[in-house]
Design an enzyme around this catalytic site. Structure first.
Site, PDB file in Angstrom:
ATOM      1  N   SER A 187      67.525  49.041  71.718  1.00  0.00           N
ATOM      2  CA  SER A 187      66.962  47.782  71.263  1.00  0.00           C
ATOM      3  C   SER A 187      66.666  46.862  72.465  1.00  0.00           C
ATOM      4  O   SER A 187      65.921  47.241  73.359  1.00  0.00           O
ATOM      5  CB  SER A 187      67.904  47.127  70.247  1.00  0.00           C
ATOM      6  OG  SER A 187      67.252  46.099  69.537  1.00  0.00           O
ATOM      7  N   ASP A 294      62.594  52.038  60.956  1.00  0.00           N
ATOM      8  CA  ASP A 294      62.837  50.871  61.798  1.00  0.00           C
ATOM      9  C   ASP A 294      61.601  49.981  61.793  1.00  0.00           C
ATOM     10  O   ASP A 294      60.472  50.471  61.907  1.00  0.00           O
ATOM     11  CB  ASP A 294      63.154  51.332  63.225  1.00  0.00           C
ATOM     12  CG  ASP A 294      63.542  50.195  64.155  1.00  0.00           C
ATOM     13  OD1 ASP A 294      63.617  49.034  63.710  1.00  0.00           O
ATOM     14  OD2 ASP A 294      63.770  50.483  65.341  1.00  0.00           O
ATOM     15  N   HIS A 332      67.147  51.050  62.340  1.00  0.00           N
ATOM     16  CA  HIS A 332      67.467  50.510  63.649  1.00  0.00           C
ATOM     17  C   HIS A 332      68.973  50.591  63.917  1.00  0.00           C
ATOM     18  O   HIS A 332      69.788  50.320  63.043  1.00  0.00           O
ATOM     19  CB  HIS A 332      67.006  49.048  63.723  1.00  0.00           C
ATOM     20  CG  HIS A 332      66.946  48.498  65.111  1.00  0.00           C
ATOM     21  ND1 HIS A 332      65.936  48.807  65.989  1.00  0.00           N
ATOM     22  CD2 HIS A 332      67.787  47.657  65.775  1.00  0.00           C
ATOM     23  CE1 HIS A 332      66.140  48.179  67.127  1.00  0.00           C
ATOM     24  NE2 HIS A 332      67.262  47.479  67.036  1.00  0.00           N
TER      25      HIS A 332
END
Length: 360
Positions: A187, A294, A332
């Site tokens: 991320s 995601d 995610h």
């Protein structure tokens, strides 16, 4: 690899936190419920939604960990994971590859001491047979970008310098720096790893010398953005209900972390917005791990597509290329925040892919 991932029921906790009323609610400037609250007077609150653990907490079998201060003035430190089981370090002269990891959290939350990262990275170090430095960088909004990038550069310089090889750092004897290091993260951490490598190249009068320590990048669900929405950002109903990152949260993270006055087409956020030289997009080989469910999926695919068109460019003595892998049925941060059977299978697959990339 042992099952080391946790499932803090992230969205359920966020919904519960969102339902709580604050006596200072009228003073709140920005908020991601359950994760961060910023007040008009500059105060920042980060509820402890994920526990932090000391380096002495149980790690994966055959791996030990310790914390090392990199820069006391900025409270920059790293948690170091070192495999010690037979086959990796049976000899004090046996050198291991080095991977520098940056945690996620939208640049605003997260810690190298979070229990989910301690579990995942200790297991990763054992599976890969490498020394991992998990960098604890400064957070926004107190320290907006490029502070995290600066910390990444400082950490890399320290890891590859003589300062980290003094007798007090026993683990330095295990590090094989002769062939370079890998930069990795998930991320926002993947964004940091990417921008550290790109900064080394674009700010260097001698790209070869600046990039000589960077062997490759492992970008897990990289946190990129842009003013124009992608299909996966528009159609969020198709995304995983367990994903901790929503489009609204992503926008808030960028609002809190970008330099004042910048929008989401700033190069820190959108690496495709102002690309004058394609070879600058990806200066070293990279593996990009993408989650099918995601919100960032299509932005990662667009990045990989652009990078692939520039692939083959020789930069700093390395042939830059990108390998994109999509993990089906997960959202995610699945590798650190989910315990579902599918998430654990995909996490195992991802570790295997990272191992192949690092050792190829």
């Amino acid at each position: 690899m042992a099952s080391t991932w946790i499932d803090p029921r992230f969205n359920r906790q966020l919904q519960t936190a969102a339902g709580r009323k604050s006596t200072n609610n009228n003073m709140i400037k920005d908020e991601i419920p359950g994760l961060i609250r910023v007040y008009e007077d500059g105060r920042v609150e980060r509820p402890p939604i994920i526990p932090t653990v000391p380096c002495t907490s149980p790690a994966a079998a055959g791996v030990t960990s310790t914390d090392a201060v990199i820069d006391g003035s900025s409270n920059l430190w790293a948690r170091v994971y070192v495999p010690v089981k037979d086959g990796y370090c049976s000899s004090s002269y046996y050198k291991l590859p080095v991977l520098v990891y940056f945690h996620g959290g939208g640049f605003c939350v997260g810690s190298a001491a979070w229990s989910c990262y301690h579990s995942f990275l200790s297991g990763l170090a054992g599976e890969l047979g490498c020394v991992i430095f998990s960098v604890n960088y400064r957070l926004a909004p107190e320290h907006r970008l490029p502070a995290a990038y600066d910390d990444g550069l400082t950490a890399l310089a320290w890891i590859t310098s003589e300062d980290s090889r003094s007798s007090q750092y026993w683990w330095s004897r295990r590090c094989n720096l002769s062939t370079g290091v890998f930069l990795a993260g998930d991320s926002a951490g993947a964004n940091i790893a990417y921008n550290v490598a790109r900064t080394l190249f674009t700010n260097s009068s001698s790209s070869s010398s600046k990039l000589r320590y960077i062997q490759g990048l492992v970008l897990i669900q990289p946190f990129f953005g842009g003013e124009t929405r992608t299909p996966s950002e528009k159609n969020t109903h198709d995304m995983s209900p367990n994903s901790p990152l929503t489009l609204s949260a992503a926008d808030t993270y960028w609002r809190l972390s970008l330099p004042f006055g910048a929008n989401r087409d700033h190069p820190f956020c959108n690496p495709l917005a102002k690309v004058h030289e394609p070879r600058l997009l990806l200066p070293v080989p990279a593996m990009v791990c993408i989650s099918e469910m995601d919100v960032l999926r299509d932005r990662s695919l667009d990045f990989c597509d652009a990078a692939s068109r520039a692939a083959g460019t020789v930069v700093g003595g390395k042939k830059a290329a990108v390998e994109a892998i999509v993990y089906r049925g997960v959202g995610h941060a699945f590798h650190v925040l989910e315990r579902s059977a599918v998430a654990q299978i995909r996490a195992q697959e991802m570790v295997s892919h990272i191992k192949k990339f690092v050792h190829q």
